[in-house]
Scaffold this motif. Structure first.
Motif, PDB file in Angstrom:
ATOM      1  N   ILE A 328       0.881  -1.060  -0.077  1.00  0.00           N
ATOM      2  CA  ILE A 328      -0.028   0.016  -0.139  1.00  0.00           C
ATOM      3  C   ILE A 328       1.013   1.255   0.039  1.00  0.00           C
ATOM      4  CG2 ILE A 328      -1.541   1.459   1.319  1.00  0.00           C
ATOM      5  CD1 ILE A 328      -2.928  -1.176   2.436  1.00  0.00           C
ATOM      6  N   PHE A 329       2.095   1.239   0.833  1.00  0.00           N
ATOM      7  CA  PHE A 329       2.780   2.415   0.852  1.00  0.00           C
ATOM      8  C   PHE A 329       4.123   2.154  -0.062  1.00  0.00           C
ATOM      9  CE2 PHE A 329       0.286   2.515   4.499  1.00  0.00           C
ATOM     10  CZ  PHE A 329      -0.326   3.889   4.613  1.00  0.00           C
ATOM     11  N   ARG A 337      -1.143  16.030   3.722  1.00  0.00           N
ATOM     12  CA  ARG A 337      -1.578  16.585   4.995  1.00  0.00           C
ATOM     13  C   ARG A 337      -1.587  15.637   6.035  1.00  0.00           C
ATOM     14  NH1 ARG A 337      -7.011  19.902   4.375  1.00  0.00           N
ATOM     15  NH2 ARG A 337      -6.699  20.180   6.349  1.00  0.00           N
ATOM     16  N   THR A 338      -1.548  14.440   5.616  1.00  0.00           N
ATOM     17  CA  THR A 338      -1.498  13.276   6.849  1.00  0.00           C
ATOM     18  C   THR A 338      -0.170  13.191   7.333  1.00  0.00           C
ATOM     19  OG1 THR A 338      -1.692  11.499   5.258  1.00  0.00           O
ATOM     20  CG2 THR A 338      -3.835  12.390   6.056  1.00  0.00           C
TER      21      THR A 338
ATOM     22  N   LEU B 114      -3.839   6.072   9.439  1.00  0.00           N
ATOM     23  CA  LEU B 114      -3.399   7.218   9.568  1.00  0.00           C
ATOM     24  C   LEU B 114      -3.075   7.868   8.209  1.00  0.00           C
ATOM     25  CD1 LEU B 114      -0.854   6.992  12.517  1.00  0.00           C
ATOM     26  CD2 LEU B 114      -2.905   8.186  12.243  1.00  0.00           C
ATOM     27  N   PHE B 115      -2.337   7.307   7.454  1.00  0.00           N
ATOM     28  CA  PHE B 115      -1.838   7.870   6.215  1.00  0.00           C
ATOM     29  C   PHE B 115      -2.341   7.348   4.990  1.00  0.00           C
ATOM     30  CE2 PHE B 115       1.603   7.062   9.366  1.00  0.00           C
ATOM     31  CZ  PHE B 115       1.930   8.509   9.558  1.00  0.00           C
ATOM     32  N   GLY B 116      -3.585   6.491   5.056  1.00  0.00           N
ATOM     33  CA  GLY B 116      -4.072   5.750   3.869  1.00  0.00           C
ATOM     34  C   GLY B 116      -5.202   6.285   3.253  1.00  0.00           C
ATOM     35  N   TRP B 117      -5.494   7.524   3.737  1.00  0.00           N
ATOM     36  CA  TRP B 117      -7.039   8.184   3.306  1.00  0.00           C
ATOM     37  C   TRP B 117      -7.052   8.065   1.865  1.00  0.00           C
ATOM     38  CZ3 TRP B 117     -10.790   8.195   6.666  1.00  0.00           C
ATOM     39  CH2 TRP B 117     -10.689   8.242   8.192  1.00  0.00           C
ATOM     40  N   ASP B 118      -5.897   8.452   1.300  1.00  0.00           N
ATOM     41  CA  ASP B 118      -5.811   8.595  -0.273  1.00  0.00           C
ATOM     42  C   ASP B 118      -5.443   7.384  -0.917  1.00  0.00           C
ATOM     43  OD1 ASP B 118      -6.636  11.092   0.281  1.00  0.00           O
ATOM     44  OD2 ASP B 118      -4.645  12.230   0.329  1.00  0.00           O
ATOM     45  N   LYS B 119      -4.869   6.404  -0.081  1.00  0.00           N
ATOM     46  CA  LYS B 119      -4.400   5.411  -0.970  1.00  0.00           C
ATOM     47  C   LYS B 119      -5.107   4.264  -0.970  1.00  0.00           C
ATOM     48  CE  LYS B 119       0.817   6.523   0.216  1.00  0.00           C
ATOM     49  NZ  LYS B 119       0.703   7.628  -0.457  1.00  0.00           N
ATOM     50  N   VAL B 120      -6.159   4.100  -0.286  1.00  0.00           N
ATOM     51  CA  VAL B 120      -7.027   2.881  -0.404  1.00  0.00           C
ATOM     52  C   VAL B 120      -8.399   3.384  -0.384  1.00  0.00           C
ATOM     53  CG1 VAL B 120      -5.260   1.390   0.898  1.00  0.00           C
ATOM     54  CG2 VAL B 120      -7.202   2.746   2.229  1.00  0.00           C
ATOM     55  N   GLU B 437     -11.317  19.041  11.148  1.00  0.00           N
ATOM     56  CA  GLU B 437     -11.055  19.843  10.004  1.00  0.00           C
ATOM     57  C   GLU B 437     -12.429  19.983   9.279  1.00  0.00           C
ATOM     58  OE1 GLU B 437      -7.964  18.121   7.639  1.00  0.00           O
ATOM     59  OE2 GLU B 437      -6.714  18.028   9.438  1.00  0.00           O
ATOM     60  N   ARG B 454      -9.128  15.703  -1.242  1.00  0.00           N
ATOM     61  CA  ARG B 454      -8.854  16.064   0.053  1.00  0.00           C
ATOM     62  C   ARG B 454      -9.963  17.097   0.455  1.00  0.00           C
ATOM     63  NH1 ARG B 454      -5.362  13.611   1.589  1.00  0.00           N
ATOM     64  NH2 ARG B 454      -5.597  14.607   3.785  1.00  0.00           N
ATOM     65  N   PRO B 455     -10.323  17.073   1.759  1.00  0.00           N
ATOM     66  CA  PRO B 455     -11.116  18.041   2.335  1.00  0.00           C
ATOM     67  C   PRO B 455     -10.632  19.467   2.290  1.00  0.00           C
ATOM     68  CG  PRO B 455     -10.594  16.573   3.950  1.00  0.00           C
ATOM     69  CD  PRO B 455     -10.017  16.044   2.859  1.00  0.00           C
TER      70      PRO B 455
END
Lengths: 340, 455
Positions: A328-329, A337-338, B114-120, B437, B454-455
């Motif tokens: 995934i990464f 932003r994250t 944490l980091f996957g909001w856009d990746k999955v 946010e 993204r919001p």
């Protein structure tokens, strides 16, 4: 090597430690090199290159600790209590590394970030050194009593041989970390880090050569198994070939293959250590009859077989998760932003 | 101070500090699953906004839990080496299982959270949240199994004599399902849900009082309130069962809970009190025979008192008594508070009841204090044993570790943990003040690919 449960668990603890050295190894390496990057953006890129994965990587150490406790309780008890102050320093370093990663980018102030940058880097270097010093002492042998207790002091652990292994470990992990960063970065930063790979590699090769010589002269028992079974010479050769392959792959732009080579080198080096040690887990010096072996320090056969079942169910899952997360990464790190 | 006192102090301090965080992670994990599940079902941006905000709080508690958790795993070996040799065959397997089954799962998929909001995609993100929440739960299972084995050992036999004696597993499942493990697990997990739910209640109430993020706060509060009310009332059941099991398997501990000394008399339950250990009596307000009735449905049934045990085999009575009563009192208060909240919600006055909202703001401390007090009661009540009836705490120490070494590490942990706690509170406060946010007004494209923008 007889195929018994105790030997299987020797190998399994070894596999967990190799997993830790390869995975958290690059986190520690990246951390150790952190202060060599200058701008805030560069530092954030480096931090976020390990950001999503460092936490899972550290679990390999936690699990290795648990496996050691379960499979060889005497080793766990003797080493952890015997190396008390060293382990407390390691804990402090691991705590500071964890919170430095988490806290650093939470506030914009320069002084805030500088403090966490220093603590991230210092704690990563300290972790690498301490792990190396521990390995060095285990290889060299430590004074043990008939009651399986450590008979030395904290300062005895800081002998020249162990310190040399500590430095070699730190250099190895820095090299490994910079190769990982080459894989994860792009543009000018990528070119800059390619230089780091060269420098850390030179440092590692020099230190490794010194360690090998020191081992042959001062810790000759580690070489005994190789004399008895020359087949094991394949390991150091494999390690050297893997190291030699790194600059070649980087030169051709095959960053991923360079990283795989570096992983293979770490695995080969630790396997070398394991072969030299087997069937001992902690060598007693000067009274080798008090050594902790995979037999006199082990849990019951029943527990070892239960644990094997747990490992056989659990490890495929763990490998599955690890591959999923890295997939995934995958790709070059980008800030959003994250990000940290 | 001697090495025993210092080692016990250090263990108590490091475990108590650690235990601030995992219950929050376990509790918030459940709440995140609910929020993301609602988002997946309704696709309302509000739920995504909620999930995103609470994930950030979750991440902070999780990081603290990880940083302080590794200390615990090392401390068995560093300070309690003799104990480790004695129990390694049994206790070690539970600890290793925890690493393999729980920690890899939660720390791995936390990255996606944490980091996957856009990746999955949203479904995969939900699955990751579910896996992290499960991982957090699994970590509770194994460590509570291990601790319960120390309270009510089962499925083992002792091999060897004197210095060489140690416990070895004879029946793995009997060890896992020892008499107290499943009950104590449910008690611990519900306590964790309360910790998470009351945190959500507290922050939501704060926003409502400050008239900020109103919709966000109302929605969060409803979810928090439902979890809090359910967990609090169920806690009564598991707590009751827990006392019965202690009465059966750890009678000295149960007797200490109520300061019950008489050898063969019905036991009273105290609303509050003070144990005069010298004269072996309790000064306070009591309900005669109530403890006997709770234990056996018979207020006349005699309960084994502390006089049945040699003074050297008794736990510290007053401390155990107080911790136990603090836990029970807060537990009852939380039931009343959460169900009062539900009642107000039904009447439609919940979001205007400023007095109640102010109580909610401070209610976050309730589960924290109750969880700590409960563990202190459980662990102090087990004394003087480290493994009940088998190994004394004083026999479990490391032989090579000196008082000065422990003193220096205790000073180190005190310093580091005070610093960490200050930073944790500072960052938590900042995140709460910062608030969620703002979400973009959904566009047509957003509706089709809610996670692409993204919001």
């Amino acid at each position: 090597m007889p195929f018994d449960l105790n030997s299987v668990w020797f190998a399994l603890v070894g596999v967990l430690l190799i997993g830790y050295a390869i995975l958290d190894g690059f986190d520690l390496g990246v951390g150790s090199l952190h202060l060599f990057s200058k701008t805030d953006e560069e530092r954030r890129l480096l931090l976020n290159a390990i950001g999503p994965v460092w936490d899972g990587n550290e679990v390999w150490l936690v699990t290795a600790g648990g496996a050691l406790f379960a499979a060889f309780p005497d080793v766990y008890a003797t080493v952890f209590s015997g190396f008390y102050l060293a382990f407390m320093m390691l804990l402090a370093a691991l705590i500071f590394r964890a919170v430095a990663i988490e806290f650093r980018s939470k506030m914009p102030q320069k002084i805030w970030r500088a403090c966490w940058d220093v603590s991230f880097s210092a704690s990563s270097i300290l972790c690498s050194l301490l792990i190396g010093v521990a390995l060095g002492n285990i290889a060299r042998g430590i004074p043990l009593t008939a009651e399986k207790e450590y008979a030395g002091s904290f300062l005895d652990l800081l002998n020249p041989y162990a310190l040399l292994v500590g430095l070699t470990t730190a250099a190895l992990l820095m090299m490994h970390g910079s190769i990982y960063l080459v894989l994860k970065t792009e543009n000018p930063l990528h070119d800059k880090i390619r230089v780091w790979v060269q420098r850390t590699m030179i440092a590692f090769i020099v230190l490794y050569a010194l360690t090998t010589m020191a081992t042959l002269v001062y810790v000759p028992h580690m070489a005994e198994p190789f004399k008895r079974r020359p087949i094991f010479f394949a390991l150091p050769i494999l390690g050297l070939l893997a190291i030699a392959n790194v600059p070649r792959e980087i030169h051709h732009g095959h960053d991923f293959r360079a990283f795989v080579s570096s992983c293979a080198a770490i695995a080969a080096l630790l396997a070398l250590f394991g072969v030299g040690l087997y069937p001992n887990l902690v060598l007693s010096r000067p009274d080798p009859q008090y050594s902790l072996t995979i037999y006199n320090a082990a849990s019951s056969a029943k527990t070892l077989s239960i644990m094997l079942a747990i490992a056989l169910i659990g490890m495929p899952l763990v490998i599955g998760y690890t591959i999923t997360i890295y997939w995934i990464f995958r790709g070059k790190v980008k800030l959003d932003r994250t990000s940290y | 101070m001697d090495v025993l006192t210092l080692s016990r102090l250090q263990f108590a301090f490091t475990i108590a500090f650690h235990y601030i965080y995992p219950p929050l992670s376990i509790g918030l994990g459940v709440i995140l699953v609910i929020m993301e599940g609602l988002y997946l079902k309704t696709r309302l941006p509000l739920y995504r906004q909620m999930a995103k905000f609470w994930v950030k709080i979750f991440a902070l508690t999780f990081a603290m839990g990880v940083a302080t958790g590794i200390v615990m795993e090392f401390e068995f070996g560093t300070n309690w080496a003799t104990y480790s040799r004695y129990v390694g065959d049994v206790f070690g397997s539970a600890l290793a299982a925890e690493g393999i089954f729980a920690f890899f799962l939660e720390s791995g998929f936390l990255a996606v959270l944490l980091f996957g909001w856009d990746k999955v995609g949203p479904a995969m993100h939900f699955v990751s949240t579910l896996l992290v929440a499960l991982g957090a739960m699994f970590s509770a299972i194994w460590i509570v199994v291990a601790n319960s084995w120390m309270q009510t050992p089962a499925g083992f036999h002792v091999v060897g004599e004197g210095m060489k004696a140690r416990a070895e597993i004879t029946d793995f499942w009997a060890m896992v399902f020892n008499p107290s493990s499943m009950n104590r697990l449910s008690h611990v997990v519900l306590g964790a849900w309360q910790a998470g739910a009351f945190l959500v209640l507290s922050v939501s109430a704060y926003y409502l009082l400050k008239k900020r993020h109103i919709e966000f706060a109302k929605s969060s509060m409803k979810i928090g309130l439902v979890v809090a009310a359910a967990a609090s009332i169920l806690q009564l059941v598991t707590g009751h069962q827990s006392a019965r099991i202690a009465g059966q398997y750890q009678p000295a501990k149960l007797a200490a809970f109520e300061g019950h000394y008489a050898e063969n008399a019905p036991a009273d339950a105290h609303l509050f009190g003070w144990v005069d250990e010298k004269n072996e009596r309790v000064i306070g307000l009591k309900i005669p025979g109530f403890a006997s009735w709770l234990l056996s449905n018979d207020a006349q049934r005699p309960v084994k008192g502390l006089r049945r045990f040699a003074p050297a085999d008794r736990p510290p009575v007053n401390a155990t008594f107080q911790f136990f009563h603090i836990m029970v009192a807060i537990g009852i208060f939380q039931i009343l508070l959460s169900w009062l909240g539900l009642w107000c919600w039904r009447r439609g006055t919940l979001f205007q009841a400023r007095g109640l909202l102010w109580i909610f703001v401070f209610s976050v401390l309730g589960p924290q204090i109750a969880n700590q007090a409960g563990w202190f009661a459980a662990e102090a009540g087990r004394q003087p044993w480290i493994v009940y009836g088998l190994l004394r705490t004083s026999e479990g120490l490391s032989k090579t570790v000196t008082a000065n070494m422990v003193l220096s590490s205790l000073i180190m942990f005190t310093f580091i943990y005070l610093l960490l706690f200050a930073l944790f509170i500072f960052l938590l406060d900042r995140k709460i003040r910062g608030g969620p946010e703002e979400e973009e007004i959904p566009t047509e494209e957003y509706r089709r690919h809610p996670y692409a923008i993204r919001p």
